[in-house]
Design an enzyme around this catalytic site. Structure first.
Site, short mmCIF file in Angstrom:
data_model
loop_
_atom_site.label_atom_id
_atom_site.label_comp_id
_atom_site.label_asym_id
_atom_site.label_seq_id
_atom_site.Cartn_x
_atom_site.Cartn_y
_atom_site.Cartn_z
N THR A 151 0.85 53.09 -9.56
CA THR A 151 0.42 54.14 -10.46
C THR A 151 1.33 54.63 -11.44
OG1 THR A 151 -0.67 56.35 -10.25
CG2 THR A 151 1.07 56.33 -8.88
N ASN A 152 1.17 55.89 -12.06
CA ASN A 152 2.22 56.08 -13.12
C ASN A 152 2.10 57.74 -13.03
OD1 ASN A 152 0.22 57.81 -14.73
ND2 ASN A 152 -0.69 55.84 -14.98
N ARG A 153 3.02 58.42 -13.71
CA ARG A 153 3.44 59.80 -13.53
C ARG A 153 2.55 60.75 -13.94
NH1 ARG A 153 8.79 60.21 -11.75
NH2 ARG A 153 9.95 58.44 -12.28
#
Ligand SMILES: Cc1cc2nc3c(=O)[nH]c(=O)nc-3n(C[C@H](O)[C@H](O)[C@H](O)COP(=O)(O)O)c2cc1C
Length: 399
Positions: A210-212
């Protein structure tokens, strides 16, 4: 804050939720309103006028018939003074009388004599709420352009779960704010589709890439679009408190988000792609949890995901398409290229390498690019204010 410096009458009626009116009045005062309280005689069985006098620093009106001191009839003066009238909580009895235009006490006479917008928050036993007479009266209030804040389902004073509960004071105020702003909003009657949050690409049943992205910007845009009067559909990977009237669909992966966007975009006028979607996903999702082996290295094969923004840009008909570019370098160059290659009408670019305005922060600063204008730099401000500014720019371009 629409309540700041507003002159507001709060009418308190005789239901068990009358004690919550004290919290409601306190919240309004906190938000900068000047508040006067009117109580029905039943309300005074539940809570005293003195409580409201202390909270508002104003005298409380409990009846109409007293000597005329100031040269004006007090209830008419109050009716004209008010910018906004809340009835919190509203009994079935008061709602029925309001629906008929009855004016047999101070509260009802003020309601009838005032041209201010009225907001009614019913609270009662579930059977009283569901009674056809009450429902008929509520329909009449809708018809008379009175805002009704629908009761919620929850623990009732009778000791069981049911519909008829007064929403929390802050929720009544937040819902009223959005609905009042929406009445004259720049996107009235438009349908806006928004994506939010970072997608999750599963490796196995327990792990994902995933990402932030926190989804805050997408949710702020949903609220700002709702305030502007749009009907808003949000497709999101992250579950946050959502603004009144915004419909949400939860998804996880880019593929799921793509499928939902493609099925909703034909019914939309404006598409805002604020989600941080993964460009790639693991080629395979293992059926079972991947186990550690003796190898020191592990390779994960990735395959390309569908490009949601580009696909919408390619297939759009009447839709106005807005993309986001979160970059860590060469912001304007990347954003400009993205505007052209994705078929977007507007590109909102932000520098996510900065911790003060990046993914999880509450503030943002963006540059807005369109084909026809020079880049427009917005100031550093809260994500909600940034969203409101973006929505106004979209409305200007779209209309
Ligand atoms: C303990 C108690 C609780 C009540 N709670 C409610 C209530 O939550 N909602 C409601 O509509 N009526 C409730 N009632 C009935 C109202 O008090 C009654 O209909 C009254 O006439 C309302 O007067 P008003 O509308 O002028 O304030 C309650 C009555 C009692 C005795």
């Amino acid at each position: 804050m629409i309540y700041e410096n507003k002159q507001i009458i709060v009418i308190v009626t005789g239901g068990i939720a009358a004690y919550k009116a004290a919290y409601f009045v306190r919240e309004l005062v906190k938000q900068g309103a000047v508040v006067r309280v009117v109580m029905t005689s039943s309300a005074q069985q539940f809570i005293t006028p003195f409580t409201f006098e202390v909270l508002t620093q104003q005298s409380v009106m409990t009846d109409m018939f007293h000597p005329i001191k100031t040269g004006s009839v007090q209830h008419i003066e109050w009716a004209q003074w008010a910018d906004l009238i809340f009835v919190v909580p509203a009994t079935a009895n008061l709602i029925a009388k309001m629906a008929q235009g009855i004016a047999d006490d101070a509260a009802l006479t003020i309601i009838l004599a005032s041209q201010a917008q009225k907001v009614v928050a019913p609270a009662m036993n579930d059977q009283m709420w569901e009674n056809p007479a009450t429902q008929r009266n509520i329909q009449q209030l809708h018809h008379d352009n009175i805002l009704v804040i629908m009761p919620t389902t929850g623990f009732l004073a009778e000791g069981y779960e049911g519909k008829g509960r007064l929403p929390e004071p802050v929720d009544i105020l937040a819902q009223t704010e959005i609905r009042l702003l929406a009445q004259n909003g720049a996107l009235k009657n438009q349908r806006v589709l928004i994506t939010a949050g970072g997608t999750r690409e599963a490796l196995d049943p327990v792990r994902f890439l995933t990402n932030r992205s926190s989804g805050k910007m997408g949710y702020a845009l949903a609220q700002a679009a709702a305030e502007a009067g749009a009907s808003v559909q949000l497709i999101t990977t992250i579950n946050r408190n959502v603004a009144y009237s915004v419909k949400t669909i939860m998804v996880e992966s880019t593929q799921e988000m793509y499928d939902q966007v493609m099925s909703h975009v034909p019914d939309s006028d404006i598409f805002i792609s604020a989600a941080a979607v993964a460009d790639y996903r693991p080629a395979q999702k293992a059926d079972q949890k991947i186990k550690k082996t003796d190898d020191n290295n592990m390779t994960i094969n990735l395959v390309k995901n569908p490009d949601i923004l580009a696909e919408v840009g390619r297939h759009k008909r009447q839709q106005y398409v807005v993309g986001f570019a979160a970059e860590t370098q060469d912001l304007l160059a990347y954003a400009d290229a993205k505007l052209k290659t994705k078929g977007a009408d507007m590109l909102v670019a932000n520098d996510v390498s900065r911790s003060d305005i990046g993914f999880s922060s509450d503030d943002n600063q963006v540059v807005v690019l369109t084909a026809s204008h020079e880049p427009q730099y917005l100031p550093v401000q809260s994500k909600l204010d940034t969203a409101r500014a973006i929505i106004q720019l979209i409305a200007k371009e779209y209309n």
